[in-house]
Design a protein around this motif. Structure first.
Motif, short mmCIF file in Angstrom:
data_model
loop_
_atom_site.label_atom_id
_atom_site.label_comp_id
_atom_site.label_asym_id
_atom_site.label_seq_id
_atom_site.Cartn_x
_atom_site.Cartn_y
_atom_site.Cartn_z
N VAL A 180 0.90 -1.09 -0.07
CA VAL A 180 -0.06 -0.15 -0.08
C VAL A 180 0.77 1.36 0.02
N PHE A 181 1.92 1.32 0.74
CA PHE A 181 2.87 2.25 0.72
C PHE A 181 4.06 1.94 1.60
N SER A 182 5.42 2.63 1.10
CA SER A 182 6.43 2.46 1.70
C SER A 182 7.05 3.81 1.60
N SER A 183 7.54 4.35 2.83
CA SER A 183 8.04 5.47 2.76
C SER A 183 9.55 5.62 3.72
N ARG A 184 10.17 6.66 3.46
CA ARG A 184 11.29 7.05 4.18
C ARG A 184 11.46 8.51 4.47
N ASN A 185 11.38 8.84 5.67
CA ASN A 185 11.35 10.16 6.02
C ASN A 185 12.32 10.52 7.15
N THR A 186 12.60 12.11 7.55
CA THR A 186 13.41 12.25 8.51
C THR A 186 12.35 13.00 9.67
N LEU A 187 12.67 12.46 10.74
CA LEU A 187 12.12 12.99 12.00
C LEU A 187 12.98 13.68 12.93
N LYS A 188 13.26 14.95 13.08
CA LYS A 188 14.22 15.49 13.81
C LYS A 188 15.50 14.94 13.81
N ASP A 189 15.94 14.80 12.33
CA ASP A 189 17.22 14.21 12.08
C ASP A 189 17.23 12.83 12.13
N GLN A 190 16.14 11.97 12.46
CA GLN A 190 16.22 10.61 12.68
C GLN A 190 15.62 10.19 11.57
N LEU A 191 15.86 9.04 11.00
CA LEU A 191 15.31 8.10 9.95
C LEU A 191 13.89 7.64 10.31
N LEU A 192 12.96 7.65 9.68
CA LEU A 192 11.58 7.18 10.10
C LEU A 192 11.16 6.27 8.82
N VAL A 193 11.14 4.83 9.02
CA VAL A 193 10.79 4.09 7.71
C VAL A 193 9.62 3.30 8.02
N GLN A 194 8.55 3.20 7.30
CA GLN A 194 7.45 2.59 7.14
C GLN A 194 6.97 1.86 5.91
N SER A 195 6.28 0.43 6.26
CA SER A 195 5.48 0.23 5.30
C SER A 195 4.29 -0.51 5.80
N LEU A 196 3.39 -0.60 4.79
CA LEU A 196 2.27 -1.36 4.94
C LEU A 196 1.84 -2.37 3.74
N TRP A 197 1.70 -3.68 3.94
CA TRP A 197 1.30 -4.87 3.05
C TRP A 197 0.00 -5.33 3.40
N ASN A 234 -4.73 -11.05 4.96
CA ASN A 234 -3.55 -10.66 5.63
C ASN A 234 -2.98 -9.03 5.64
N ALA A 235 -2.39 -8.92 6.69
CA ALA A 235 -1.76 -7.60 6.63
C ALA A 235 -0.57 -7.46 7.54
N THR A 236 0.31 -6.73 6.95
CA THR A 236 1.76 -6.34 7.66
C THR A 236 2.06 -5.13 7.67
N TYR A 237 2.29 -4.39 8.74
CA TYR A 237 2.60 -3.29 8.89
C TYR A 237 3.97 -3.04 9.89
N ASP A 238 5.07 -2.19 9.43
CA ASP A 238 6.18 -2.11 9.98
C ASP A 238 6.59 -0.80 9.99
N ILE A 239 7.00 -0.32 11.52
CA ILE A 239 7.48 1.25 11.61
C ILE A 239 8.74 1.28 12.32
N ARG A 240 9.89 2.01 11.84
CA ARG A 240 10.92 1.87 12.27
C ARG A 240 11.71 3.27 12.48
N LEU A 241 12.03 3.61 13.55
CA LEU A 241 12.80 5.07 13.96
C LEU A 241 14.19 4.72 14.26
N MET A 242 14.93 4.81 13.30
CA MET A 242 16.34 4.85 13.43
C MET A 242 16.54 3.36 13.25
N ASP A 243 16.86 2.61 14.53
CA ASP A 243 17.24 1.15 14.86
C ASP A 243 16.19 0.40 15.54
N PHE A 244 15.00 1.24 16.05
CA PHE A 244 13.96 0.79 17.07
C PHE A 244 12.67 0.77 16.01
N GLY A 245 12.20 -0.43 16.05
CA GLY A 245 10.91 -0.50 15.24
C GLY A 245 9.84 -1.65 15.90
#
Length: 308
Positions: A124-141, A180-191
Motif C-alpha cells: 500500500v505504501f513504503s516511505s523513508r522520512n526524517t523526523l528531527k534528523d532521525q530516519l523514519l521508515v514504514q511500510s504497509l502490505w 493478511n496485513a503486515t505493518y512495520d514502522i522503524r525510527l532509526m534502529d527501533f521498530g
C-alpha cells in the motif's frame, strides 16, 4: 501533523489485538504465525521448525484424569517468498508434520505432508522520512491467500474420538482462504512490526468445517550492528489467537473446539549478508480453549533462510 498520522495508524493496527473476539485450539492443523520476515530484495528460501504441545480431556478446573492426553505437534516447513517489482510479494509455506499423542490407554503418531499455503501481498505504501534528523521508515502490505488440502485427513479419527478436538490431522481436507496485513514502522534502529491474519475455512467433503481463525501479533525490535558484518535484532511482543467453534454437518457446533489464547513472545533475528536466522519462544499467558477442556503449552520456533 504527519507524525500524528503515523501514531494513529500504528494505534489502529495494534488495537486489532483486542477488537476480535470469537474462539482456537492453536495446535494442530491450520495454525499460522509469521513474525518478522528476513530481509530480502528479490527472493528468499528457507526452513522453519515449530514445536507445540496440547493437553486434552481435562476435567473441571483443568484437572487431569486417566483420559487426559498429551499431544505434540512438530513441523519442518519449507518457506520462501519473492518480490514482483516494488508493489507485489508472494509467500509460500510447505509443511511436513510430525504429530504424536499419548495417554494412559492409547498412543499414536502421524507423519506426513501438511496443507500447502500461498499468500499474496500488495504494498500500500513504503516511505523513508526524517523526523528531527532521525530516519523514519514504514511500510504497509495487505493481501490474501489460499491453503490447499494437500495433507492427509482421516475421518475415522473424528468418528472414534468424538470427545477430542479434531486437531490430530495432517491436513483439513478443505480449501481455505486468508486475509493478511503486515505493518512495520522503524525510527532509526527501533521498530514495531504487526502481522494480522484471518483464516476463512470451508466445509470439507466429510461435512466438517474448522472454525474461522484470527491471529495477530505485535513485536518491538531493536537492530544492532555486530563487527560491521552482522545485524541482530532482539524482539519481544504478544501473540493473540481466537477461533470460532468447528461445525459438523453444516449445523452442529463442536463443543471441544474454539477459544482464544494470548502468548508473550521473545526472540532474536540475525542477518549476515544474504543469510538470516531467527528463534522465537511463545509463552502462553492466558487461554480458554474448548471451554477449559483443552490446554495449550508453550511453543518454540526456529528458522533460517537465504536471499538470492
Amino acid at each position: 501533523m504527519m507524525m500524528k498520522k503515523y501514531i494513529l495508524l500504528l494505534f489502529i493496527c495494534l488495537n486489532g489485538l483486542s477488537t476480535f473476539a470469537c474462539d482456537i485450539c492453536g495446535c494442530g492443523v491450520g495454525s499460522y504465525y509469521l513474525g518478522i520476515l528476513p530481509e530480502f530484495n528479490k527472493r528468499f528460501i528457507g526452513l522453519r521448525y515449530q514445536h507445540k504441545t496440547l493437553r486434552t480431556h481435562l476435567g473441571p478446573g483443568s484437572k487431569t484424569s486417566y483420559l487426559t492426553t498429551d499431544e505434540t505437534y512438530q513441523s519442518a516447513e519449507l518457506w520462501g517468498g519473492w518480490n514482483l517489482g516494488s508493489k507485489f510479494r508472494i509467500l509460500y509455506f510447505v509443511p511436513y508434520n510430525f504429530n504424536e499423542r499419548n495417554s494412559i490407554e492409547t498412543s499414536g503418531r502421524k507423519n506426513g505432508l501438511g496443507d500447502i499455503a500461498l499468500m499474496g501481498y500488495y504494498n500500500v505504501f513504503s516511505s523513508r522520512n526524517t523526523l528531527k534528523d532521525q530516519l523514519l521508515v514504514q511500510s504497509l502490505w495487505i493481501g490474501a491467500g489460499v491453503k490447499v488440502p494437500s495433507g492427509k485427513y482421516e475421518p475415522r479419527d473424528r468418528e472414534v474420538l468424538t470427545e477430542s478436538p479434531n486437531n490430530f490431522q495432517l491436513g483439513t481436507a478443505s480449501t481455505d482462504f486468508t486475509l493478511n496485513a503486515t505493518y512495520d514502522i522503524r525510527l532509526m534502529d527501533f521498530g514495531v512490526n504487526v502481522n494480522t491474519n484471518y483464516k476463512i475455512n470451508t466445509n470439507n467433503k466429510y461435512d466438517y468445517r474448522y472454525g474461522n481463525k484470527f491471529t495477530t501479533n505485535a513485536l518491538a525490535y531493536y537492530k544492532m550492528r555486530v563487527a560491521k558484518m552482522m545485524t541482530i535484532a532482539p524482539n519481544a511482543g504478544i501473540l493473540y489467537e481466537t477461533s470460532q467453534k468447528d461445525v459438523e454437518n453444516k449445523k452442529f457446533a463442536v463443543d471441544v473446539s474454539g477459544g482464544h489464547s494470548l502468548a508473550v513472545l521473545t526472540g532474536l533475528e540475525a542477518n549476515l549478508s544474504r543469510f538470516s536466522f531467527g528463534i522465537n519462544y511463545q509463552a502462553i499467558a492466558s487461554q480458554n480453549l474448548a471451554g477449559g477442556s483443552v490446554k495449550a503449552g508453550n511453543r518454540f520456533m526456529v528458522h533460517t533462510s537465504i536471499a538470492f
